[in-house]
Design a protein around this motif. Sequence first.
Motif, PDB file in Angstrom:
ATOM      1  N   GLY A 149      39.443  53.258  27.337  1.00  0.00           N
ATOM      2  CA  GLY A 149      40.681  53.365  27.781  1.00  0.00           C
ATOM      3  C   GLY A 149      40.252  53.010  29.730  1.00  0.00           C
ATOM      4  O   GLY A 149      41.382  53.652  30.044  1.00  0.00           O
ATOM      5  N   ARG A 150      39.259  52.940  29.970  1.00  0.00           N
ATOM      6  CA  ARG A 150      39.449  53.282  31.639  1.00  0.00           C
ATOM      7  C   ARG A 150      40.295  51.871  32.206  1.00  0.00           C
ATOM      8  O   ARG A 150      40.430  50.246  32.009  1.00  0.00           O
ATOM      9  CB  ARG A 150      38.234  53.486  31.835  1.00  0.00           C
ATOM     10  CG  ARG A 150      37.185  54.309  32.150  1.00  0.00           C
ATOM     11  CD  ARG A 150      36.194  54.617  32.624  1.00  0.00           C
ATOM     12  NE  ARG A 150      35.527  54.889  32.079  1.00  0.00           N
ATOM     13  CZ  ARG A 150      33.605  55.436  33.186  1.00  0.00           C
ATOM     14  NH1 ARG A 150      33.668  54.377  33.300  1.00  0.00           N
ATOM     15  NH2 ARG A 150      33.282  57.212  32.469  1.00  0.00           N
ATOM     16  N   THR A 151      40.543  52.229  33.433  1.00  0.00           N
ATOM     17  CA  THR A 151      41.000  51.148  33.771  1.00  0.00           C
ATOM     18  C   THR A 151      40.074  50.001  34.626  1.00  0.00           C
ATOM     19  O   THR A 151      39.433  50.858  36.169  1.00  0.00           O
ATOM     20  CB  THR A 151      42.663  51.214  35.190  1.00  0.00           C
ATOM     21  OG1 THR A 151      43.523  51.485  34.183  1.00  0.00           O
ATOM     22  CG2 THR A 151      43.633  50.412  35.432  1.00  0.00           C
ATOM     23  N   VAL A 152      40.396  48.879  35.083  1.00  0.00           N
ATOM     24  CA  VAL A 152      39.959  47.706  35.827  1.00  0.00           C
ATOM     25  C   VAL A 152      40.452  47.407  37.263  1.00  0.00           C
ATOM     26  O   VAL A 152      41.635  47.084  36.586  1.00  0.00           O
ATOM     27  CB  VAL A 152      39.095  47.275  35.221  1.00  0.00           C
ATOM     28  CG1 VAL A 152      37.405  47.781  34.308  1.00  0.00           C
ATOM     29  CG2 VAL A 152      39.475  46.074  34.345  1.00  0.00           C
ATOM     30  N   ALA A 153      39.934  47.134  37.809  1.00  0.00           N
ATOM     31  CA  ALA A 153      39.996  46.345  38.939  1.00  0.00           C
ATOM     32  C   ALA A 153      39.325  45.273  39.451  1.00  0.00           C
ATOM     33  O   ALA A 153      38.630  46.146  40.298  1.00  0.00           O
ATOM     34  CB  ALA A 153      41.517  46.993  40.244  1.00  0.00           C
ATOM     35  N   TYR A 154      38.999  44.256  39.796  1.00  0.00           N
ATOM     36  CA  TYR A 154      38.580  44.061  40.299  1.00  0.00           C
ATOM     37  C   TYR A 154      38.685  42.090  41.051  1.00  0.00           C
ATOM     38  O   TYR A 154      39.971  41.113  39.927  1.00  0.00           O
ATOM     39  CB  TYR A 154      37.582  43.186  39.118  1.00  0.00           C
ATOM     40  CG  TYR A 154      37.580  42.667  38.266  1.00  0.00           C
ATOM     41  CD1 TYR A 154      37.588  41.129  38.146  1.00  0.00           C
ATOM     42  CD2 TYR A 154      38.409  43.244  37.325  1.00  0.00           C
ATOM     43  CE1 TYR A 154      37.672  40.061  37.015  1.00  0.00           C
ATOM     44  CE2 TYR A 154      38.075  42.362  35.945  1.00  0.00           C
ATOM     45  CZ  TYR A 154      38.047  40.869  36.263  1.00  0.00           C
ATOM     46  OH  TYR A 154      38.465  40.494  34.779  1.00  0.00           O
TER      47      TYR A 154
ATOM     48  N   ALA B 218      31.096  44.621  39.807  1.00  0.00           N
ATOM     49  CA  ALA B 218      31.724  45.731  39.650  1.00  0.00           C
ATOM     50  C   ALA B 218      33.175  45.929  38.725  1.00  0.00           C
ATOM     51  O   ALA B 218      33.475  47.458  38.236  1.00  0.00           O
ATOM     52  CB  ALA B 218      33.275  45.143  40.930  1.00  0.00           C
ATOM     53  N   GLN B 219      33.893  45.282  37.728  1.00  0.00           N
ATOM     54  CA  GLN B 219      33.996  45.157  36.290  1.00  0.00           C
ATOM     55  C   GLN B 219      33.011  46.532  35.565  1.00  0.00           C
ATOM     56  O   GLN B 219      33.401  46.777  35.324  1.00  0.00           O
ATOM     57  CB  GLN B 219      34.560  43.844  35.594  1.00  0.00           C
ATOM     58  CG  GLN B 219      34.938  43.511  34.758  1.00  0.00           C
ATOM     59  CD  GLN B 219      34.355  42.096  34.383  1.00  0.00           C
ATOM     60  OE1 GLN B 219      33.757  42.065  34.301  1.00  0.00           O
ATOM     61  NE2 GLN B 219      35.711  41.769  34.503  1.00  0.00           N
ATOM     62  N   LEU B 220      31.534  45.987  35.830  1.00  0.00           N
ATOM     63  CA  LEU B 220      30.697  46.376  34.692  1.00  0.00           C
ATOM     64  C   LEU B 220      31.072  48.121  35.083  1.00  0.00           C
ATOM     65  O   LEU B 220      30.904  49.227  34.211  1.00  0.00           O
ATOM     66  CB  LEU B 220      29.276  45.915  34.532  1.00  0.00           C
ATOM     67  CG  LEU B 220      29.293  44.706  33.891  1.00  0.00           C
ATOM     68  CD1 LEU B 220      28.639  44.394  33.955  1.00  0.00           C
ATOM     69  CD2 LEU B 220      30.442  44.800  32.565  1.00  0.00           C
ATOM     70  N   ARG B 221      30.803  48.406  36.422  1.00  0.00           N
ATOM     71  CA  ARG B 221      30.604  50.001  37.044  1.00  0.00           C
ATOM     72  C   ARG B 221      32.040  50.862  37.042  1.00  0.00           C
ATOM     73  O   ARG B 221      31.886  51.578  36.217  1.00  0.00           O
ATOM     74  CB  ARG B 221      30.387  49.600  38.630  1.00  0.00           C
ATOM     75  CG  ARG B 221      28.951  49.069  39.128  1.00  0.00           C
ATOM     76  CD  ARG B 221      29.217  49.697  40.777  1.00  0.00           C
ATOM     77  NE  ARG B 221      27.105  49.263  40.997  1.00  0.00           N
ATOM     78  CZ  ARG B 221      26.996  48.342  42.002  1.00  0.00           C
ATOM     79  NH1 ARG B 221      27.799  48.438  42.871  1.00  0.00           N
ATOM     80  NH2 ARG B 221      26.367  48.392  42.641  1.00  0.00           N
TER      81      ARG B 221
END
Length: 156
Positions: A105-110, A134-137
């Motif tokens: 449910g987390r938002t990612v930005a990379y 960054a995406q996986l972190r």
Amino acid sequence: MSESPAERDKATFVRFHDAVNSGDLELIAKTIDEVVAPGLEFHAPVPTGATGREALKQVWAVLLRAFPDLRVAVEETIAEGDKVVFRNRVTGTHLGEYRGLAPTGRTVAYDEIFVVRFVDGRIAGIRGVVDVLAQLRQLGAPPFDGPPPAAGPGRG
């Protein structure tokens, strides 16, 4: 006044980009068939072992299953000769399995950068650099020990 090859190539990629941002896998696959050369050379850190057009189709299927609201914003474009470079910012919400991670449910930005080569107005080659770490972190993946995993076909 006729359109230059660089302008034609940028327009082709914008057409592909618009299909991707539609979130419609059928439209994405149809657009790939229309604007991508059959023997596409695809080099990027992608979660698939496929090649050519099929690799690109599978990448979008995987990404949209994991991030159904995925959006790619082109932040810079540079065209020279038969190549167009795109620097993108990608955002999405992790609502499906991705690289072995259950939905968070987390938002990612990379960020990502792609060098796209064109032949006769079609995408013939893609070389990409994607900030997968960054995406996986952002998804809470455990830290990695040792060297990064080896690149497989279509992965680097």
